[in-house]
Structures are given as structure tokens and as C-alpha cells.
Design a protein around this motif. Structure first.
Motif, PDB file in Angstrom:
ATOM      1  N   LYS A 373       0.969  -1.187  -0.023  1.00 14.89           N
ATOM      2  CA  LYS A 373      -0.063  -0.009   0.068  1.00 14.89           C
ATOM      3  C   LYS A 373       0.944   1.215   0.148  1.00 14.89           C
ATOM      4  CE  LYS A 373      -3.776   2.202   2.464  1.00 14.89           C
ATOM      5  NZ  LYS A 373      -4.719   2.023   3.556  1.00 14.89           N
ATOM      6  N   SER A 374       1.914   1.252   0.748  1.00 12.30           N
ATOM      7  CA  SER A 374       2.825   2.216   0.995  1.00 12.30           C
ATOM      8  C   SER A 374       3.517   2.743  -0.428  1.00 12.30           C
ATOM      9  CB  SER A 374       3.953   2.324   1.794  1.00 12.30           C
ATOM     10  OG  SER A 374       3.374   2.178   2.933  1.00 12.30           O
ATOM     11  N   MET A 375       3.840   1.481  -1.342  1.00 13.19           N
ATOM     12  CA  MET A 375       4.632   1.559  -2.588  1.00 13.19           C
ATOM     13  C   MET A 375       3.504   2.244  -3.676  1.00 13.19           C
ATOM     14  SD  MET A 375       7.242   1.442  -4.231  1.00 13.19           S
ATOM     15  CE  MET A 375       8.409   0.283  -3.209  1.00 13.19           C
ATOM     16  N   TYR A 376       2.334   1.775  -3.457  1.00 15.92           N
ATOM     17  CA  TYR A 376       1.171   2.110  -4.376  1.00 15.92           C
ATOM     18  C   TYR A 376       0.929   4.055  -4.147  1.00 15.92           C
ATOM     19  CZ  TYR A 376      -0.338  -2.446  -4.543  1.00 15.92           C
ATOM     20  OH  TYR A 376      -0.459  -3.898  -4.669  1.00 15.92           O
ATOM     21  N   GLU A 377       1.309   4.237  -2.918  1.00 19.24           N
ATOM     22  CA  GLU A 377       0.883   5.755  -2.739  1.00 19.24           C
ATOM     23  C   GLU A 377       2.058   6.703  -3.223  1.00 19.24           C
ATOM     24  OE1 GLU A 377       0.439   5.530   1.446  1.00 19.24           O
ATOM     25  OE2 GLU A 377      -1.748   4.967   1.447  1.00 19.24           O
ATOM     26  N   TRP A 378       3.102   6.027  -2.909  1.00 15.56           N
ATOM     27  CA  TRP A 378       4.527   6.615  -3.203  1.00 15.56           C
ATOM     28  C   TRP A 378       4.479   6.764  -4.927  1.00 15.56           C
ATOM     29  CZ3 TRP A 378       7.745   3.191   0.221  1.00 15.56           C
ATOM     30  CH2 TRP A 378       7.373   3.587   1.853  1.00 15.56           C
ATOM     31  N   GLY A 401      -4.605  -3.945  -5.335  1.00 15.62           N
ATOM     32  CA  GLY A 401      -3.990  -2.625  -5.942  1.00 15.62           C
ATOM     33  C   GLY A 401      -5.253  -1.757  -6.514  1.00 15.62           C
ATOM     34  N   LEU A 402      -6.248  -2.555  -7.149  1.00 15.16           N
ATOM     35  CA  LEU A 402      -7.459  -1.917  -7.512  1.00 15.16           C
ATOM     36  C   LEU A 402      -8.356  -1.281  -6.056  1.00 15.16           C
ATOM     37  CD1 LEU A 402      -8.643  -4.150 -10.291  1.00 15.16           C
ATOM     38  CD2 LEU A 402      -7.862  -2.217 -10.506  1.00 15.16           C
ATOM     39  N   SER A 403      -8.253  -1.827  -5.167  1.00 10.20           N
ATOM     40  CA  SER A 403      -8.756  -1.515  -3.875  1.00 10.20           C
ATOM     41  C   SER A 403      -8.088  -0.184  -3.450  1.00 10.20           C
ATOM     42  CB  SER A 403      -9.208  -2.530  -2.797  1.00 10.20           C
ATOM     43  OG  SER A 403      -7.822  -3.080  -2.416  1.00 10.20           O
ATOM     44  N   ASN A 404      -6.921  -0.258  -3.701  1.00 10.25           N
ATOM     45  CA  ASN A 404      -6.019   1.070  -3.319  1.00 10.25           C
ATOM     46  C   ASN A 404      -5.999   2.347  -4.135  1.00 10.25           C
ATOM     47  OD1 ASN A 404      -4.866   0.587  -0.278  1.00 10.25           O
ATOM     48  ND2 ASN A 404      -5.087  -1.443  -1.333  1.00 10.25           N
ATOM     49  N   GLY A 405      -6.781   2.108  -5.160  1.00 14.06           N
ATOM     50  CA  GLY A 405      -6.962   3.404  -5.986  1.00 14.06           C
ATOM     51  C   GLY A 405      -6.163   3.334  -7.421  1.00 14.06           C
ATOM     52  N   ILE A 406      -5.535   2.241  -7.718  1.00 11.73           N
ATOM     53  CA  ILE A 406      -4.886   1.963  -8.814  1.00 11.73           C
ATOM     54  C   ILE A 406      -5.816   1.610  -9.990  1.00 11.73           C
ATOM     55  CG2 ILE A 406      -3.201   0.714 -10.368  1.00 11.73           C
ATOM     56  CD1 ILE A 406      -1.490   0.077  -7.803  1.00 11.73           C
ATOM     57  N   ALA A 407      -5.880   2.355 -11.051  1.00 16.47           N
ATOM     58  CA  ALA A 407      -7.014   2.530 -12.128  1.00 16.47           C
ATOM     59  C   ALA A 407      -7.033   1.132 -12.769  1.00 16.47           C
ATOM     60  CB  ALA A 407      -7.003   3.701 -13.005  1.00 16.47           C
ATOM     61  N   HIS A 408      -6.093   0.352 -13.192  1.00 10.71           N
ATOM     62  CA  HIS A 408      -6.111  -0.593 -14.182  1.00 10.71           C
ATOM     63  C   HIS A 408      -5.189  -1.614 -13.442  1.00 10.71           C
ATOM     64  CE1 HIS A 408      -8.288   1.352 -16.846  1.00 10.71           C
ATOM     65  NE2 HIS A 408      -7.355   2.565 -16.906  1.00 10.71           N
ATOM     66  N   ALA A 409      -5.354  -2.801 -13.368  1.00 11.72           N
ATOM     67  CA  ALA A 409      -4.620  -3.859 -12.976  1.00 11.72           C
ATOM     68  C   ALA A 409      -4.854  -5.188 -13.935  1.00 11.72           C
ATOM     69  CB  ALA A 409      -4.592  -4.316 -11.697  1.00 11.72           C
ATOM     70  N   LEU A 410      -3.273  -5.516 -14.481  1.00 15.29           N
ATOM     71  CA  LEU A 410      -3.654  -6.876 -15.221  1.00 15.29           C
ATOM     72  C   LEU A 410      -2.696  -7.941 -14.972  1.00 15.29           C
ATOM     73  CD1 LEU A 410      -3.506  -6.644 -19.234  1.00 15.29           C
ATOM     74  CD2 LEU A 410      -1.934  -8.061 -18.114  1.00 15.29           C
ATOM     75  N   VAL A 411      -3.387  -9.197 -14.989  1.00 11.27           N
ATOM     76  CA  VAL A 411      -2.810 -10.293 -14.530  1.00 11.27           C
ATOM     77  C   VAL A 411      -2.230 -11.174 -15.652  1.00 11.27           C
ATOM     78  CG1 VAL A 411      -3.082 -12.669 -13.426  1.00 11.27           C
ATOM     79  CG2 VAL A 411      -4.034 -10.440 -12.302  1.00 11.27           C
ATOM     80  N   GLN A 412      -1.023 -11.070 -15.779  1.00 13.40           N
ATOM     81  CA  GLN A 412      -0.521 -11.968 -16.939  1.00 13.40           C
ATOM     82  C   GLN A 412       0.149 -12.991 -16.290  1.00 13.40           C
ATOM     83  OE1 GLN A 412       3.325 -11.765 -17.209  1.00 13.40           O
ATOM     84  NE2 GLN A 412       3.009 -10.844 -15.018  1.00 13.40           N
TER      85      GLN A 412
END
Length: 546
Positions: A373-378, A401-412
Motif C-alpha cells: 500500500k505504501s509503494m502504491y501511494e508513493w 491494487g485496485l482496492s487502493n486506487g490504482i485504475a488498472h491492473a492486469l494479471v499476466q
């Protein structure tokens, strides 16, 4: 597939959908760059195999477009394939001094150090690899000089974390501060490619300084010899144990070649300078039992490592009743049986064992949810690509990541070709992926005939039948039958008689065509084996002309 001038592609050839064997490709402006090239370790499904390598045929088929190989840090799952694959790739390796020292030692062992170029790079200083601009960003981990990567192209700006955690009180190295990481995010990050290993952990991984206190308390209580087993590459843990030895009045010994190598490279590059003078095994055995602390390899149950030999009683370091073994590492899934076998051997000697379940003797080198979560915020990325994990880890980090405000996440997963920019992330194709095995000195496909045959022999056993033919192709004489690994034990002689009789019967009136003769005898002997054992051994029939 050739990357277009205005796009940035990503493709994992290892490490996505699995833990280990990390290999990542970034493509831009007609060129590819590789990040890491690691191994994973074999399980019982690969008899006789210790090391599994990534299949790099996708990039090997367009090798002229590969411009370099950048290494985030020196763990085996990130650099372990280099001694076997780097020469064929034919591109420079980019690494910081400690990682470069480990790589150079591996290349020297394979006698190819003069044929693979290593370029030293400094942390926080940008360097170009073809159309890519890289900057190594120091992060905390369980090995010196773990780095995230800022990757800049005309199309996008990526932060590739590598392996990392947050540690406010590291014992080795100086990881980037929150302010420095936020400054990277302030410049704009389009995609965060992030370690997923500990995404299910609700708590932060913890500090090495806390482990030092936990181990010191455990060692102080011990009345006999103490052996601590940890990953050899965990130089921070080696530093911790050096301090603990001094605090508890014990002399420090190490057992394991990989530990010797890590300490040598670390000291040559400015780390572990205050490690106490080491004693050898002979000296350790002469000292009072409460004056010795040993660091040993083998905490994952490796059969040839120092701890396994100590448990068997075949190592110069001896443990007896009243001594203590501290398992200062997390048990890797799949190693439970091997670790349990060693722990049972130690228990039979009366040795006390302490794991992370009994005391605070280990912290992970990967981020839990608070750290993620900290890394997402930074970084504040526009998109998240989870890597370094099994499917459950990748999926969970995408959700987190999506629940913490990142607009897009792709699982590859391995082999997915993903366009990161423009208009990404989006899967646009597939690359061939697979595994290779290191079998002795030979590299083979993991699903090829050699390994498949070995599995069949391991499961069913093998029978050899020798028969003679004359120059006209007529079979005669008594067949010679040899058995290996077929469960006939006490009835071996009776079984051989039955098998010889069946082979002799098949030879009588058999066709003079050798292949038809061989198959007729093979089937006859296998029928006997199946009737006796319920198994279908591998039957080899050798025809000799006399």
C-alpha cells in the motif's frame, strides 16, 4: 514480434504464475531488454535434476534485437541461469558491484568469464541500454544491493520493483527513503511491475533489527552448541549472527561453500567488514559447547548441504543432545518432506529445534500488504502488473491494487505479451515458454524423452533382456535377463526363471526381422512383470549376433 517505435511491451518468460526462475522482457523501438535470468529448483517430479532453467527460445529467435540484460539483485531465482545461458545470449550484463561479484564467480566456475561482459552500474545513476534508460533504485531485501528499476522510454515510464520490502533499520545497505521513492512517483509512473510473494500477509514483513533481538534471546538461553541455518545469500542475517555471537560470548564458524562465497564477495565490495574472525570446524569442536555459534546452509532440506550432513553425522561439525538448531528462514512450499526428514534426524540426537513458530528468528524479504500500500501511494501508477508469484498471488495483488486506487491492473502469466503503452495494459499475443533442466552438464527440455524415460524407470523399474541370433537372423540360446527397481525382492530368482521362459518361448519360431523379434520378446517379458507385480517396467531388449 518486433516492438514498434511508439509502444512498450512486456513479457515474462519466467516468474509469473510461479515463484522462482524470474525472467522479464521489455520491448521498445524494435529492441528487447531482459531483466533478470534466474533458476528454480526441481522437485521429486524431476529425478536426478537439481536445477531448472527458463526456455528462452522466444528471445533467442530474435537475438539480434536483444540489447542487454539488467540484474536487479543476486538471488539464484534472478541470476542463477546466467552461467548456462548468458554466453549464448551474447549481450552485456548490467549489475551493481555485489551482484556483479556473485555473477563473476559463477561465470569463472563455468570458465566463461572471459566471454561474458559485465558492466558495473551505480545506484541512482541513469544508464542507457539501447532505446531504454535505466536507473537502479536501492530497496531493502535479504541480500545487499537489491534494486528496483526505473525504466524510461519514449512511450512510458515503468517502476519494476524486483524483490523488496521496507526496513527502517536495515543492517546492510541504505535503501531508498520514502521521500526518495515518492520523488520517483512525482515524475509520473505509468506502470508498476511489482513483487507479489507476500500479498496475503496482513502485517509488514518486519525489520532485520528485530530478528537480531529474537535470535540473541534464543541463543542466550541455549546451553550447548548452537547452529543457525539460513539462506546463504542473506548477508544481512550473516551480519546479525556476527553481532549475536559477540553479544553472547560465542565464536563464529560457517559451514557451506555458498556461505564462504557470499562472505568473500560481500567483504570485497564493502559489506560485512565488522564480521568477527571466523573459526574452522576443528577449532569449533575443541571449544566448550556453550562457546560456539555455527552458521550453516541447508535449511530447506537440501540433501548435500551442510545441515543435512550434520544431521547424518557425516560433517566435521557435530551436534548432540542439548544442542540447538535455529531455522532462520521461511519454509518454502514443496520442501516440507525434505526439511522434516532432517528435523527428525536432529530430534533423534536430542537436538532442540527453534523455528519462526517458536521465536522471532526470521523476517521475510518481501512486502506484506502495508508495504504494498505504501509503494502504491508513493508511485501512484496508472496501472499495476503483478509478478513474482503463483496465480493466487498475482490475482490477489491485482485486487489489492485496485482496492487502493490504482485504475488498472492486469494479471499476466509466463508467455503473455502485454502492451504497456500506448492504450495499455493489454494482452496482445503469446510467446513460447517452457522449462529446461540441467542434467549433469547437459541442458535438456524438461518434457523431453530423457526426463520422461527417467520418470518411467523411477516409477516402474527396468528390465534388460539379452538375446542372441545367428548370421541368418535365427534366435537361439538362453536369454539373459537383468532386473533393476522391479518389486520382486525375495522372489527374484523365481521371477527371473519365469521371465527367461517367456522370452525363450517368444524367440521360438520368431520372425528373422530383428525389430519384430525385439518387440515380441519385449511384450512377452512385460506380461510376466505385470502379472507378478502389477507394474509395467521399461523393457530393453538387446539383440546380439553370434
Amino acid at each position: 514480434m518486433t516492438p514498434k517505435n511508439n509502444e512498450l511491451l512486456f513479457c515474462a518468460l519466467g516468474g509469473s504464475g510461479e515463484i522462482g526462475m524470474n525472467v522479464n522482457l521489455y520491448g521498445h523501438a524494435g529492441k528487447w531488454v531482459m531483466v533478470d535470468c534466474g533458476v528454480t529448483f526441481a522437485d521429486a517430479g524431476f529425478p536426478g535434476i537439481d536445477v531448472i532453467l527458463p526456455d528462452l527460445r522466444f528471445i533467442e529467435e530474435q537475438i539480434d534485437n536483444l540489447v542487454g540484460l539488467v540484474l536487479t539483485h543476486g538471488h539464484e531465482d534472478h541470476i542463477g541461469a546466467l552461467p548456462y545461458l548468458a554466453e549464448d545470449l551474447g549481450v552485456p550484463l548490467y549489475a551493481t558491484p555485489f551482484t556483479a561479484g556473485l555473477i563473476r564467480g559463477k561465470l569463472e566456475e563455468e570458465r566463461i568469464d572471459d566471454r561474458v561482459k559485465i558492466k558495473l552500474v551505480e545506484a541512482n545513476k541513469a544508464f542507457d541500454v539501447g532505446p531504454f534508460k535505466f536507473t537502479m533504485v536501492p530497496l531493502a531485501h535479504s541480500i545487499p544491493e537489491a534494486n528496483g528499476l526505473v525504466i524510461e522510454t519514449k512511450s512510458a515510464r515503468v517502476f519494476h520493483t524486483g524483490d523488496w520490502k521496507l526496513d527502517a533499520t536495515p543492517l546492510i545497505g541504505k535503501p531508498s527513503t520514502p521521500e526518495e521513492l515518492r520523488a520517483i512517483g512525482d515524475k509520473g509512473i505509468d506502470v508498476l511491475v511489482c513483487d507479489s510473494t507476500n500479498v496475503f500477509n496482513a502485517e509488514a514483513s518486519g525489520s532485520e533489527a528485530d530478528v537480531r533481538r529474537g535470535i540473541a534471546e534464543t541463543v542466550a538461553k541455549a546451553k550447548g552448541r548452537v547452529l543457525v541455518t539460513s539462506f546463504a545469500s542473506n548477508a544481512a542475517r550473516i551480519a546479525t549472527l556476527g553481532k549475536v555471537a559477540e553479544e553472547t560470548g560465542r565464536k563464529l564458524a560457517v559451514a557451506g561453500r555458498s556461505l564462504d562465497r557470499i562472505i568473500r564477495v560481500a567483504q570485497a565490495t564493502g559489506y560485512l567488514k565488522d564480521l568477527p574472525n571466523l573459526i574452522d570446524a576443528e577449532t569449533a569442536m575443541r571449544l566448550p559447547r556453550n562457546k560456539v555459534l555455527v552458521i550453516a546452509t541447508g535449511g530447506q532440506g537440501e540433501p548435500r548441504a551442510a545441515l543435512a550432513r550434520v544431521a547424518e553425522g557425516t560433517h566435521p561439525i557435530k551436534l548432540d543432545e542439548g544442542d540447538t538448531v535455529i531455522f532462520s528462514s521461511k519454509q518454502i512450499p514443496g520442501n516440507e518432506v525434505a526439511i522434516g526428514r532432517i528435523q527428525n534426524q536432529l530430534a533423534a540426537k536430542g537436538v532442540e529445534m527453534v523455528t519462526e513458530k517458536q521465536a522471532h528468528v526470521h523476517v521475510s524479504g518481501h512486502p506484506g500488504r502495508p508495504e504494498l500500500k505504501s509503494m502504491y501511494e508513493w508511485m501512484r501508477p496508472k496501472a499495476l502488473i503483478p509478478v513474482h508469484g503463483e496465480m493466487r498471488h498475482l490475482k490477489e495483488q491485482a485486487r489489492f491494487g485496485l482496492s487502493n486506487g490504482i485504475a488498472h491492473a492486469l494479471v499476466q502469466t509466463d508467455g503473455d505479451i502485454v502492451r504497456l503503452a500506448p492504450n495499455g495494459p493489454e494482452k496482445i499475443g503469446n510467446a513460447p515458454v517452457g522449462r529446461l533442466v540441467l542434467d549433469g552438464d547437459v541442458i535438456l527440455p524438461s518434457n523431453g524423452s530423457t526426463i520422461n524415460e527417467r520418470r518411467r524407470i523411477a516409477v516402474n523399474g527396468q528390465i534388460s533382456v539379452g538375446i542372441a541370433v545367428d548370421r541368418n537372423g535365427r534366435a537361439g540360446g538362453t536369454p539373459d535377463v537383468r532386473v533393476q527397481g522391479v518389486p520382486v525382492e525375495e522372489e527374484r530368482d523365481a521371477f527371473l526363471e519365469d521371465a527367461i521362459a517367456a522370452a525363450s518361448e517368444a524367440m521360438r519360431g520368431a520372425p528373422r526381422d530383428r525389430e519384430r523379434l525385439r518387440e515380441q520378446v519385449r511384450l512377452a517379458v512385460r506380461r510376466v512383470a505385470t502379472r507378478w507385480t502389477g507394474k509395467k517396467p521399461v523393457i530393453d531388449v538387446v539383440v546380439v549376433q553370434v
